[in-house]
Scaffold this motif. Structure first.
Motif, PDB file in Angstrom:
ATOM      1  N   PRO A  78       0.806  -1.238   0.000  1.00 15.00           N
ATOM      2  CA  PRO A  78       0.000   0.000   0.000  1.00 15.00           C
ATOM      3  C   PRO A  78       0.836   1.283   0.000  1.00 15.00           C
ATOM      4  O   PRO A  78       0.618   2.149  -0.862  1.00 15.00           O
ATOM      5  CB  PRO A  78      -0.868  -0.148   1.254  1.00 15.00           C
ATOM      6  N   ALA A  92       1.165   3.967  -3.147  1.00 16.11           N
ATOM      7  CA  ALA A  92       0.878   5.390  -2.956  1.00 16.11           C
ATOM      8  C   ALA A  92       2.017   6.261  -3.457  1.00 16.11           C
ATOM      9  O   ALA A  92       1.794   7.251  -4.170  1.00 16.11           O
ATOM     10  CB  ALA A  92       0.613   5.673  -1.476  1.00 16.11           C
ATOM     11  N   LEU A 113      -3.121   8.370  -2.973  1.00 17.09           N
ATOM     12  CA  LEU A 113      -3.296   7.876  -1.613  1.00 17.09           C
ATOM     13  C   LEU A 113      -4.624   7.142  -1.452  1.00 17.09           C
ATOM     14  O   LEU A 113      -4.700   6.098  -0.786  1.00 17.09           O
ATOM     15  CB  LEU A 113      -3.224   9.041  -0.625  1.00 17.09           C
ATOM     16  N   CYS A 156      -5.072   3.215  -0.422  1.00 22.84           N
ATOM     17  CA  CYS A 156      -5.858   2.815   0.759  1.00 22.84           C
ATOM     18  C   CYS A 156      -6.878   1.739   0.404  1.00 22.84           C
ATOM     19  O   CYS A 156      -7.021   0.740   1.122  1.00 22.84           O
ATOM     20  CB  CYS A 156      -6.575   4.034   1.349  1.00 22.84           C
ATOM     21  N   ILE A 168      -3.515   5.862   5.377  1.00 20.70           N
ATOM     22  CA  ILE A 168      -2.594   4.832   4.901  1.00 20.70           C
ATOM     23  C   ILE A 168      -1.566   4.494   5.983  1.00 20.70           C
ATOM     24  O   ILE A 168      -1.078   3.343   6.060  1.00 20.70           O
ATOM     25  CB  ILE A 168      -1.908   5.244   3.588  1.00 20.70           C
ATOM     26  N   SER A 188      -0.881   0.781   7.303  1.00 22.76           N
ATOM     27  CA  SER A 188       0.465   0.214   7.400  1.00 22.76           C
ATOM     28  C   SER A 188       0.733  -0.342   8.789  1.00 22.76           C
ATOM     29  O   SER A 188       1.360  -1.394   8.947  1.00 22.76           O
ATOM     30  CB  SER A 188       1.508   1.277   7.048  1.00 22.76           C
TER      31      SER A 188
END
Length: 469
Positions: free
Chosen positions: A14, A18, A32, A36, A334, A338
């Protein structure tokens, strides 16, 4: 999902998506958002997991704090422009007939002076100096670089900032460090080993003075500004809307007192931020901006500006700051994703088996840089890396505070700043783009080569130190 575990290699996809999409499309918000959604699907949460993720990421005091900070910053900048304070400040500097190099150096010194908050510094320096640097044709990318490289890198090498307190707090209980005083003493001793932060700050001075010539995308940006007079790239999307950049002074035939409309609000911010740091141990930056906005709003009314105009100006300030707020919304989202997928834990797991006394500072710096760049958070990186790397350093050092320990602490601090300094997901990088009113990805593209050069130099020094232990 539990942040203490990891889903393996998938966890880094991810943030990787991004960052790659942001540089490819030049649309940070869209990139972004896509990352997500993809990350939520990878985690097996389904599409309904996306709004749930946003609620978790945004429904907390941390996001509320920076959201309100951005709002008050937008209002204050709008008030500065409506009263003509920025124009007055620009006129004062312009009347001195300073050279392009002198203006660049002055911007650098201003960033060094405003060291107590990495949030306040880039927005204040950028919004204050923007018209001055525009006049001497310094590109907005260059202005953003100066603002960014004198915020977090300075904050982490001054032992009286919130950064020092936070890192010192994490050190308590490790090895012989048993209290706050001992922790701050060890942190202070580690500052000379924070090669990334120190060299980042010095490089800005060398570049703005002309001793080191611009290179990479920054060289092209500066050439465009000087030869074509274009301070931003054609078709770029500055991270601040026209509602905030096109505000004209209320009184067209006169400029109001710069003392009351500029210096007093700025002094109020500094007094509150520094005073609360000294008295409470934590700089109340958001509260300082709120107080300054209220103060200046009252001053504007006393000076004859109608209440309706003051409120309209405040709303334009809020509208103008929204592009930055939207990026922060998805950056926080995000980052939460993470954390849930265990991105940082995965990076630690694949590298910890390599560690030995000689390589520890270098590997720690590299790992901290990767984590902070992929997540956009330096303090989060500190919270992850210090409990892992520093006890290991003490075990190699036999419990003593030696060069390996100090270099490892500094490597975590410097590596954490690397990502905070140039990742498109970082809040301070976003604030630097906001203050300079430049396209966010243009700022990141032009700054990264400088950050990488300094990072490589720091990494090489850590490797050299490893040969001596």
């Amino acid at each position: 999902m539990d942040g203490a575990t990891t889903v393996g290699f998938v966890s880094i996809l991810p943030p990787l998506i991004a960052i790659v999409l942001a540089f490819w499309t030049r649309d940070t918000i869209l990139s972004l958002a896509i990352a997500c959604v993809v990350g939520v699907l990878m985690a097996g949460e389904g599409l309904l997991g996306f709004p749930n993720l946003m609620k978790e990421a945004l429904g907390n005091a941390s996001f509320s704090w920076i959201f309100l900070l951005e709002i008050f910053i937008g209002i204050l900048i709008a008030f500065f422009q409506r009263t003509g304070a920025i124009q007055s400040f620009t006129d004062i500097i312009s009347n001195k007939n300073y050279s392009r190099k002198r203006i660049g150096m002055s911007t650098w010194f201003m960033g060094l002076f405003v060291f107590f908050s990495d949030y306040f510094s880039p927005v204040f320096v950028g919004s204050t100096m923007r018209k001055v640097t525009d006049k001497v044709k310094i590109s907005r990318e260059k202005l953003a670089y100066i603002c960014d490289s004198t915020s977090a890198p300075v904050s982490v090498i001054v032992p009286i900032t919130g950064w020092a307190v936070f890192i010192s707090g994490l050190l308590i209980g490790m090895g012989p460090i048993q209290n706050e005083a001992a922790a701050l003493d060890v942190f202070t001793k580690s500052i000379p080993f924070n090669f990334y932060a120190v060299f980042s700050v010095l490089l800005v001075g060398l570049v703005t003075s002309g001793i080191i010539k611009d290179f990479g995308p920054m060289k092209k940006a500066e050439k465009r500004a000087i030869t074509e007079g274009k301070l931003i790239r054609d078709n770029s999307d500055p991270l601040i809307s026209k509602e905030l950049t096109n505000i004209a002074p209320y009184f067209e035939d006169k400029l109001l007192s710069i003392t009351w409309n500029f210096f007093m609000p700025v002094l109020l911010i500094i007094v509150i931020a520094v005073g609360t740091y000294i008295g409470l141990g934590s700089a109340k930056t958001m509260e300082a901006f709120l107080a300054a906005a209220i103060f200046l709003g009252i001053v504007m009314r006393v000076q004859g500006i109608p209440v309706k105009d003051i409120m309209d100006t405040a709303m334009n300030g809020i509208k103008g700051i929204m592009p930055a707020v939207m990026i922060l919304v998805f950056a926080y989202t995000i980052n939460e994703l993470s954390e849930q997928m265990g991105t940082a834990n995965y990076l630690v797991q694949v590298t910890e088996s390599w560690l030995n006394p000689g390589l520890l500072p270098a590997i720690t710096f590299l790992l901290a840089a990767l984590i902070s760049f992929s997540t956009g958070t330096s303090w989060g990186t500190f919270g992850i890396m210090i409990p892992i790397a520093v006890p290991l350093a003490f075990s190699f050092a036999g419990g003593d505070v030696n060069t390996v320990v100090l270099a490892t602490i500094a490597a975590v601090a410097g590596g954490g700043v690397f990502g905070d300094h140039c990742s498109p997901l970082s809040d301070t990088t976003i604030l630097a783009s906001t203050g300079a009113a430049v396209d966010h990805i243009d700022h990141c593209r032009t700054q990264i080569p400088y950050a990488v050069v300094v990072g490589v130099i720091g990494l090489c020094i850590y490797l050299a130190l490893g040969l001596l232990v």
